[in-house]
Design a protein around this motif. Structure first.
Motif, mmCIF file in Angstrom:
data_model
loop_
_atom_site.group_PDB
_atom_site.id
_atom_site.type_symbol
_atom_site.label_atom_id
_atom_site.label_comp_id
_atom_site.label_asym_id
_atom_site.label_seq_id
_atom_site.Cartn_x
_atom_site.Cartn_y
_atom_site.Cartn_z
ATOM 1 N N LEU A 110 -7.858 12.833 22.891
ATOM 2 C CA LEU A 110 -6.471 13.023 22.441
ATOM 3 C C LEU A 110 -5.531 11.910 22.883
ATOM 4 C CD1 LEU A 110 -6.100 16.860 23.157
ATOM 5 C CD2 LEU A 110 -6.585 15.763 20.960
ATOM 6 N N GLN A 111 -5.924 11.102 23.859
ATOM 7 C CA GLN A 111 -5.017 10.082 24.413
ATOM 8 C C GLN A 111 -4.843 8.907 23.447
ATOM 9 O OE1 GLN A 111 -6.015 6.791 25.448
ATOM 10 N NE2 GLN A 111 -8.083 7.163 24.670
ATOM 11 N N ASP A 112 -3.739 8.210 23.580
ATOM 12 C CA ASP A 112 -3.478 7.006 22.788
ATOM 13 C C ASP A 112 -2.766 5.955 23.631
ATOM 14 O OD1 ASP A 112 -1.059 8.243 23.101
ATOM 15 O OD2 ASP A 112 -0.602 8.406 20.968
ATOM 16 N N ASN A 113 -3.144 5.900 24.931
ATOM 17 C CA ASN A 113 -2.504 4.987 25.873
ATOM 18 C C ASN A 113 -3.579 4.316 26.725
ATOM 19 O OD1 ASN A 113 -1.317 4.673 28.865
ATOM 20 N ND2 ASN A 113 0.339 4.341 27.384
ATOM 21 N N TYR A 114 -3.412 3.005 26.949
ATOM 22 C CA TYR A 114 -4.422 2.256 27.680
ATOM 23 C C TYR A 114 -4.563 2.731 29.125
ATOM 24 C CZ TYR A 114 -6.671 -1.669 30.072
ATOM 25 O OH TYR A 114 -7.498 -2.439 30.841
ATOM 26 N N ILE A 115 -3.454 2.988 29.802
ATOM 27 C CA ILE A 115 -3.507 3.455 31.193
ATOM 28 C C ILE A 115 -4.210 4.804 31.265
ATOM 29 C CG2 ILE A 115 -2.162 4.085 33.221
ATOM 30 C CD1 ILE A 115 -2.142 1.102 32.549
ATOM 31 N N ALA A 116 -3.905 5.674 30.312
ATOM 32 C CA ALA A 116 -4.571 6.977 30.282
ATOM 33 C C ALA A 116 -6.068 6.808 30.069
ATOM 34 C CB ALA A 116 -3.967 7.841 29.177
ATOM 35 N N LEU A 117 -6.458 5.833 29.261
ATOM 36 C CA LEU A 117 -7.871 5.576 29.022
ATOM 37 C C LEU A 117 -8.577 5.195 30.319
ATOM 38 C CD1 LEU A 117 -10.242 5.150 27.004
ATOM 39 C CD2 LEU A 117 -9.470 2.767 26.797
ATOM 40 N N ILE A 118 -7.980 4.288 31.097
ATOM 41 C CA ILE A 118 -8.596 3.867 32.356
ATOM 42 C C ILE A 118 -8.730 5.047 33.316
ATOM 43 C CG2 ILE A 118 -8.278 2.473 34.429
ATOM 44 C CD1 ILE A 118 -7.102 0.301 32.781
ATOM 45 N N VAL A 119 -7.667 5.805 33.470
ATOM 46 C CA VAL A 119 -7.665 6.915 34.425
ATOM 47 C C VAL A 119 -8.687 7.984 34.025
ATOM 48 C CG1 VAL A 119 -6.295 8.778 35.406
ATOM 49 C CG2 VAL A 119 -5.282 6.512 35.124
ATOM 50 N N LEU A 120 -8.678 8.349 32.751
ATOM 51 C CA LEU A 120 -9.579 9.396 32.304
ATOM 52 C C LEU A 120 -11.037 8.941 32.313
ATOM 53 C CD1 LEU A 120 -7.454 10.932 29.390
ATOM 54 C CD2 LEU A 120 -7.966 11.968 31.612
ATOM 55 N N ARG A 121 -11.276 7.676 32.000
ATOM 56 C CA ARG A 121 -12.650 7.170 32.068
ATOM 57 C C ARG A 121 -13.164 7.195 33.507
ATOM 58 N NH1 ARG A 121 -16.971 6.001 28.953
ATOM 59 N NH2 ARG A 121 -17.244 3.889 29.743
ATOM 60 N N THR A 122 -12.260 7.000 34.460
ATOM 61 C CA THR A 122 -12.643 7.086 35.867
ATOM 62 C C THR A 122 -13.117 8.487 36.215
ATOM 63 O OG1 THR A 122 -11.090 5.340 36.500
ATOM 64 C CG2 THR A 122 -11.812 6.843 38.230
ATOM 65 N N PHE A 123 -12.349 9.500 35.788
ATOM 66 C CA PHE A 123 -12.744 10.885 36.053
ATOM 67 C C PHE A 123 -13.997 11.268 35.268
ATOM 68 C CE2 PHE A 123 -8.241 11.220 37.373
ATOM 69 C CZ PHE A 123 -8.423 11.801 38.632
ATOM 70 N N GLN A 124 -14.142 10.719 34.076
ATOM 71 C CA GLN A 124 -15.341 10.966 33.298
ATOM 72 C C GLN A 124 -16.576 10.437 34.030
ATOM 73 O OE1 GLN A 124 -16.214 8.481 29.931
ATOM 74 N NE2 GLN A 124 -16.778 10.221 28.626
ATOM 75 N N SER A 125 -16.445 9.262 34.618
ATOM 76 C CA SER A 125 -17.534 8.668 35.384
ATOM 77 C C SER A 125 -17.912 9.537 36.572
ATOM 78 C CB SER A 125 -17.119 7.273 35.864
ATOM 79 O OG SER A 125 -18.055 6.748 36.770
ATOM 80 N N CYS A 126 -16.912 10.047 37.282
ATOM 81 C CA CYS A 126 -17.185 10.894 38.453
ATOM 82 C C CYS A 126 -17.961 12.140 38.055
ATOM 83 C CB CYS A 126 -15.874 11.284 39.132
ATOM 84 S SG CYS A 126 -14.991 9.901 39.896
ATOM 85 N N GLY A 127 -17.527 12.786 36.972
ATOM 86 C CA GLY A 127 -18.193 14.016 36.547
ATOM 87 C C GLY A 127 -19.614 13.789 36.097
ATOM 88 N N SER A 128 -19.835 12.771 35.283
ATOM 89 C CA SER A 128 -21.172 12.548 34.728
ATOM 90 C C SER A 128 -22.176 12.097 35.784
ATOM 91 C CB SER A 128 -21.101 11.516 33.598
ATOM 92 O OG SER A 128 -20.657 10.265 34.092
ATOM 93 N N SER A 129 -21.781 11.195 36.658
ATOM 94 C CA SER A 129 -22.707 10.705 37.678
ATOM 95 C C SER A 129 -23.041 11.783 38.688
ATOM 96 C CB SER A 129 -22.116 9.486 38.385
ATOM 97 O OG SER A 129 -20.902 9.818 39.038
ATOM 98 N N ALA A 130 -22.058 12.632 39.013
ATOM 99 C CA ALA A 130 -22.308 13.719 39.947
ATOM 100 C C ALA A 130 -23.341 14.689 39.394
ATOM 101 C CB ALA A 130 -21.003 14.457 40.241
#
Length: 509
Positions: free
Chosen positions: A140-160
């Motif tokens: 749903l996001q359309d902002n570059y900063i939001a993309l970076i932040v959310l991709r960070t949390f996505q990485s944490c969830g998937s790797s865990a």
């Protein structure tokens, strides 16, 4: 009573094969001495799960682990679309890949030790729920900063999730047959990098980049439902061999295994929990001599491997003019090569394990796990791993030079198959050895390996294309091969002195 205690108390014992009663499903094997005294009660089975239940449990955990590699690779075909829609450059979008890999190594520091203490199911469910929420935000996001932040949390969830899933194999499979089950335990991590670019390319081309994150959301939701309904708790600190029921809140709606009170199946060994977890646990594991050397080489092996894979899209585009969908299809030989290594290298690992057992005077005891402090497991694993690594060095050199001279695309793809076959097989046996040395806390040890692998891998991805541009693909592959050969001295050190170090640490030298 442990096998060592039996040996000390009963000096006139023989080593034999215990197959269990006829009709009993005891498919997993390890190596142990047993006595000839008929009145001696046999040790409890390592797990009460049947063969089909074990395969189902391991496969489901592996499919959940599919989210980690696919989350990273499914993103690549959409980079150009994202840069246009968010009005940023491709290099800025690449920054999200770097942050993804960095945090991919951080999150397991917490979840690995937590799952060793509280159990696999609750840890996986928390990670999956948070992962699903993050992917909804990404779609749903359309902002570059939001993309970076959310991709960070996505990485944490998937790797865990991935680290916890890999620990399930150690919970239900004995050391003697882990190679046989590599096909199931590594299914997700093997197919993720291969299928990710294909799925991402199709979705991005026909439905747009937002559909990628909706796909991951739906996939995570399906895994949550499966875990809630029928995925059993396997952590041995919680349920032992399955004879001890987990807390009511940690039980599936349809249990695969109902607790039994039979003396023949109950696990008499107390399931004492490890100390309460901290993020430092995984770091402390890596500071041990044998474990540190093992993790260091595994990370270097991964760096060279990921450098080749990450450079494949740019090489195929520059030399053959392929689009994102065609590039994705070229990852198929990589996936097939990784998959087939489980049937070849995995079986060699089990064969060599049994061969060393016979040399030590041990025979196969199905579905029984004993203390192997006095068994040279390092030699049994690495005698297969080292030749496999050296074969991988030859294949990666071949891949680099056939790609360098721009011959028919069949050449690089055939070599890519053999590179994947050997290096994936070697990596799996190294991780198996790592878990063998830390059977009481497999998720913690795996998290430590993931952390260092991802940190170094992020640097390898960043350096791959500039190095190839400077010296060419052929010399880059040769440099990677030389690095692996030189650093294989770490594995030789483990093979020669690792067992003695482990015995001293256990106080048996």
């Amino acid at each position: 009573m442990s096998a060592q205690d039996e040996k000390d108390q009963r000096p006139n014992t023989a080593h034999a094969i215990e197959l269990g009663p006829v009709g009993e499903n005891t498919s997993h094997a390890t190596l142990a001495p047993i006595t000839q005294t008929a009145s001696t009660a046999p040790p409890p089975p390592y797990t009460l799960l049947t063969e089909k239940q074990k395969i189902f449990t391991i496969a489901m955990a592996s499919i959940v682990g599919f989210l980690a590699p696919v989350s990273a690779n499914i993103y690549y075909p959409a980079i150009n679309q994202l840069s246009k829609d968010l009005h940023v450059s491709n290099s800025q979008i690449n920054l999200t890949i770097t942050t993804f890999m960095i945090f991919q190594g951080v999150a397991p520091l917490v979840t690995g030790s937590v799952s060793d203490y509280y159990g696999r199911r609750p840890t996986m469910l928390v990670c999956l729920i948070s992962y699903m929420a993050v992917n909804i935000g990404l779609s749903l996001q359309d902002n570059y900063i939001a993309l970076i932040v959310l991709r960070t949390f996505q990485s944490c969830g998937s790797s865990a999730i991935s680290v916890v899933g890999m620990a399930v194999t150690a919970d239900v499979i004995t050391r003697g047959e882990r190679g046989k089950y590599m096909i199931y335990s590594s299914l997700g991590t093997t197919m993720g990098p291969a299928l990710g670019p294909i799925i991402g390319g199709i979705l991005a081309q026909f439905l747009g980049w937002r559909s990628i994150f909706w796909f991951l959301t739906i996939f995570a939701g399906a895994m949550i439902i499966i875990i809630l309904i029928c995925f059993p708790e396997t952590c041995r600190a919680v349920v032992g061999n399955g004879s001890k029921p987990p807390p009511k809140w940690n039980r599936p709606a349809i249990p695969l295994l109902k607790p039994t009170t039979s003396d023949a199946t109950n696990d008499s060994t107390p399931t004492t929990k490890p100390k309460r977890p901290t993020p430092l646990d995984s770091i402390l594991v890596a500071l041990e001599k044998e474990t540190g050397a093992l993790i260091a080489f595994t990370a270097l092996l991964y760096c060279g491997y990921v450098a080749v894979l990450s450079s494949l899209p740019s090489q195929l585009e520059a030399k053959y003019g392929y689009n994102s969908l065609q590039v994705g299809l070229c990852y198929i030989p990589y996936g097939v090569g990784s998959l087939t290594s489980r049937w070849t290298i995995g079986r060699f690992v089990d064969w060599n394990f049994r061969r060393h057992g016979r040399r030590q005077g041990f025979e196969v005891v199905r579905n029984r796990q004993v203390d192997l402090t006095d068994f040279p497991v390092e030699r049994a694993r690495l005698e297969i791993t080292l030749p496999t690594v050296y074969l991988g060095c030859l294949f990666i050199i071949g891949y680099g030079w056939v790609m360098n001279y721009n011959i028919s695309v069949a050449g690089p793809l055939v070599m890519l198959f053999f590179v994947a076959h050997t290096i994936s097989g070697a990596t799996s046996t190294l991780i198996t050895l790592l878990i063998d040395c830390h059977v009481q806390r497999p998720a913690t040890a795996t998290a430590s390996n993931t952390m260092f692998r991802c940190f170094l891998g992020a640097g390898a991805v960043a350096a791959a294309v500039p190095v190839i541009d400077a010296i060419g693909m052929g010399w880059t592959a040769t440099l990677i091969s030389v690095m692996w050969v030189v650093c294989s001295v770490l594995l030789w050190g483990i093979l020669l002195w690792g067992h003695e170090y482990r015995r001293k640490k256990a106080g048996r030298a």
